[in-house]
Design a protein around this motif. Structure first.
Motif, PDB file in Angstrom:
ATOM      1  N   PRO A 118     -32.218-100.642  40.265  1.00  0.00           N
ATOM      2  CA  PRO A 118     -32.398-101.136  38.895  1.00  0.00           C
ATOM      3  C   PRO A 118     -33.111-100.098  38.023  1.00  0.00           C
ATOM      4  O   PRO A 118     -34.137 -99.550  38.408  1.00  0.00           O
ATOM      5  N   GLY A 119     -32.532 -99.832  36.848  1.00  0.00           N
ATOM      6  CA  GLY A 119     -33.115 -98.877  35.921  1.00  0.00           C
ATOM      7  C   GLY A 119     -32.703 -97.437  36.144  1.00  0.00           C
ATOM      8  O   GLY A 119     -33.011 -96.565  35.332  1.00  0.00           O
ATOM      9  N   ASP A 120     -32.004 -97.153  37.240  1.00  0.00           N
ATOM     10  CA  ASP A 120     -31.551 -95.785  37.500  1.00  0.00           C
ATOM     11  C   ASP A 120     -30.453 -95.398  36.500  1.00  0.00           C
ATOM     12  O   ASP A 120     -29.622 -96.225  36.107  1.00  0.00           O
ATOM     13  N   ASP A 129     -37.139 -81.236  33.795  1.00  0.00           N
ATOM     14  CA  ASP A 129     -37.250 -81.127  35.247  1.00  0.00           C
ATOM     15  C   ASP A 129     -36.813 -79.748  35.731  1.00  0.00           C
ATOM     16  O   ASP A 129     -37.424 -79.166  36.627  1.00  0.00           O
ATOM     17  N   GLN A 130     -35.730 -79.229  35.137  1.00  0.00           N
ATOM     18  CA  GLN A 130     -35.216 -77.923  35.553  1.00  0.00           C
ATOM     19  C   GLN A 130     -36.166 -76.791  35.175  1.00  0.00           C
ATOM     20  O   GLN A 130     -36.254 -75.785  35.878  1.00  0.00           O
ATOM     21  N   ALA A 131     -36.858 -76.968  34.044  1.00  0.00           N
ATOM     22  CA  ALA A 131     -37.722 -75.890  33.546  1.00  0.00           C
ATOM     23  C   ALA A 131     -38.902 -75.618  34.465  1.00  0.00           C
ATOM     24  O   ALA A 131     -39.452 -74.509  34.461  1.00  0.00           O
ATOM     25  N   ALA A 132     -39.305 -76.611  35.250  1.00  0.00           N
ATOM     26  CA  ALA A 132     -40.447 -76.435  36.146  1.00  0.00           C
ATOM     27  C   ALA A 132     -40.120 -75.384  37.208  1.00  0.00           C
ATOM     28  O   ALA A 132     -39.298 -75.606  38.093  1.00  0.00           O
ATOM     29  N   ALA A 167     -42.393 -91.894  35.079  1.00  0.00           N
ATOM     30  CA  ALA A 167     -41.549 -90.718  34.867  1.00  0.00           C
ATOM     31  C   ALA A 167     -40.671 -90.916  33.642  1.00  0.00           C
ATOM     32  O   ALA A 167     -40.043 -91.967  33.482  1.00  0.00           O
ATOM     33  N   HIS A 168     -40.622 -89.926  32.766  1.00  0.00           N
ATOM     34  CA  HIS A 168     -39.774 -89.935  31.583  1.00  0.00           C
ATOM     35  C   HIS A 168     -39.904 -91.239  30.782  1.00  0.00           C
ATOM     36  O   HIS A 168     -38.946 -92.008  30.658  1.00  0.00           O
ATOM     37  N   PRO A 169     -41.069 -91.524  30.234  1.00  0.00           N
ATOM     38  CA  PRO A 169     -41.283 -92.808  29.553  1.00  0.00           C
ATOM     39  C   PRO A 169     -40.349 -93.039  28.376  1.00  0.00           C
ATOM     40  O   PRO A 169     -39.935 -94.181  28.125  1.00  0.00           O
ATOM     41  N   GLU A 170     -39.989 -91.980  27.635  1.00  0.00           N
ATOM     42  CA  GLU A 170     -39.076 -92.173  26.499  1.00  0.00           C
ATOM     43  C   GLU A 170     -37.698 -92.610  26.982  1.00  0.00           C
ATOM     44  O   GLU A 170     -37.069 -93.492  26.385  1.00  0.00           O
ATOM     45  N   LEU A 198     -31.487 -89.774  37.584  1.00  0.00           N
ATOM     46  CA  LEU A 198     -32.851 -90.007  37.126  1.00  0.00           C
ATOM     47  C   LEU A 198     -33.283 -91.396  37.593  1.00  0.00           C
ATOM     48  O   LEU A 198     -32.958 -92.407  36.966  1.00  0.00           O
ATOM     49  N   PRO A 199     -34.003 -91.463  38.721  1.00  0.00           N
ATOM     50  CA  PRO A 199     -34.445 -92.773  39.227  1.00  0.00           C
ATOM     51  C   PRO A 199     -35.458 -93.411  38.285  1.00  0.00           C
ATOM     52  O   PRO A 199     -36.124 -92.740  37.491  1.00  0.00           O
TER      53      PRO A 199
END
Length: 308
Positions: A62-64, A185-188, A141-144, A135-136
């Motif tokens: 749910p939410g994924d 995520d990729q930029a890290a 994580a990723h609030p927006e 994006l689980p």
């Protein structure tokens, strides 16, 4: 406009498409390859994404949210072993399934859809994305993105006045938040690629200058000044990070912008040329024809835009 927004806008064709489905196990859907970005969002229950071509199944809860940036064929099902049935779009735009989704097992509520993109002018920012973005729904994580998912889910479950206008806007919002989350995520830890370029203040400044002011008489040196770097250091760093030299990307973006203007307006060719950084209409026509394989006038007529 920022680089990510312009990358999406340069490729978008029409409104996003979506359909909401409630399926009871056993069920499985196959989505054919297409020119665009496919997405799935689990509202209730759980299922599996089947990437195809030997890829390992991915569990979704749910939410994924999952994105297939390159429109490759894939499936979703209650279980990886469940046979898949084709889903297709009818002439009226509605989606239909060659089979039944009404089993007797656990129920899943899922939103599926796609954004139509033109592959002829694919922005390198999108072409550099992985084939699968998952994006689980991790807490914090990723609030927006999570807020966009919640808003979209509620609007789909309980539509009200204005839903026809609100849903496409929310779907566009979802795409941008997914892209932003993926790039963050990729930029890290990344040193090359578009995620690294946008996270690098110097490279980001140069890219925004190109996008904001394509008509300026840019040189490698002046773009380096925007980035706060010497000419040599800037050219080497831009090429290593973005994947092509700065002037090559500038030319690509100018002509991509020209294609947009020819499609979206009836401005005279001399105005389009000037806005895209070409000092003469002749130089513009020659560059455009070399890039697109057709003249600006023919391209405009093929897109259904009347000539000025």
């Amino acid at each position: 406009m920022d680089v990510l927004s312009e990358a999406i806008t340069a490729m978008r064709r029409g409104r996003p498409e979506s359909f909401l489905s409630t399926a009871s196990a056993p069920w499985g859907l196959r989505f054919a390859a297409r020119d665009g970005v496919a997405f799935h969002m689990v509202l209730r229950g759980s299922c599996w994404l089947l990437p195809g071509e030997g890829g390992a199944p991915v569990a979704l809860g749910p939410g994924d949210v999952v994105l297939r940036p390159h429109g490759t064929e894939h499936g979703i099902a209650d279980d990886p072993a469940t046979p898949l049935t084709d889903i297709f779009q009818q002439p009226d735009g509605q989606w239909a399934v060659n089979g039944e989704l009404d089993g007797t097992g656990a129920t899943t509520r899922i939103l599926c859809g796609a954004y139509r993109l033109s592959r002829n002018r694919q922005h390198p920012l999108l072409s550099g994305l992985p084939d699968l973005i998952h994006l689980p729904a991790d807490i914090g994580a990723h609030p927006e993105l999570r807020a966009a998912v919640d808003l979209l889910g509620r609007e789909l479950e309980r539509p009200g006045p204005g839903s026809d206008a609100l849903l496409p806007a929310l779907l566009d919002t979802l795409l941008l938040y997914v892209m932003r989350a993926c790039l963050n995520d990729q930029a890290a830890g990344a040193s090359t690629g578009w995620a690294a370029a946008l996270a690098d203040p110097a490279m980001s400044a140069a890219l925004h200058a190109i996008h904001d002011r394509p008509a300026d008489p840019w040189t490698v040196e002046s773009l380096g000044s925007e980035a706060g770097l010497s000419r040599a250091v800037f050219a080497q760093r831009f090429t290593a990070t973005v994947g092509q030299p700065p002037m090559a990307y500038l030319t690509w973006w100018r002509l991509t912008r020209a294609g947009q203007l020819l499609t979206q307006s009836d401005a005279p060719l001399r105005s389009v040329a000037r806005e895209c950084g070409y000092s003469s209409e002749f130089t513009f026509v020659r560059a455009f024809t070399r890039e697109y394989g057709t003249s600006p006038g023919r391209y405009r007529r093929a897109q259904g835009t009347p000539a000025a």
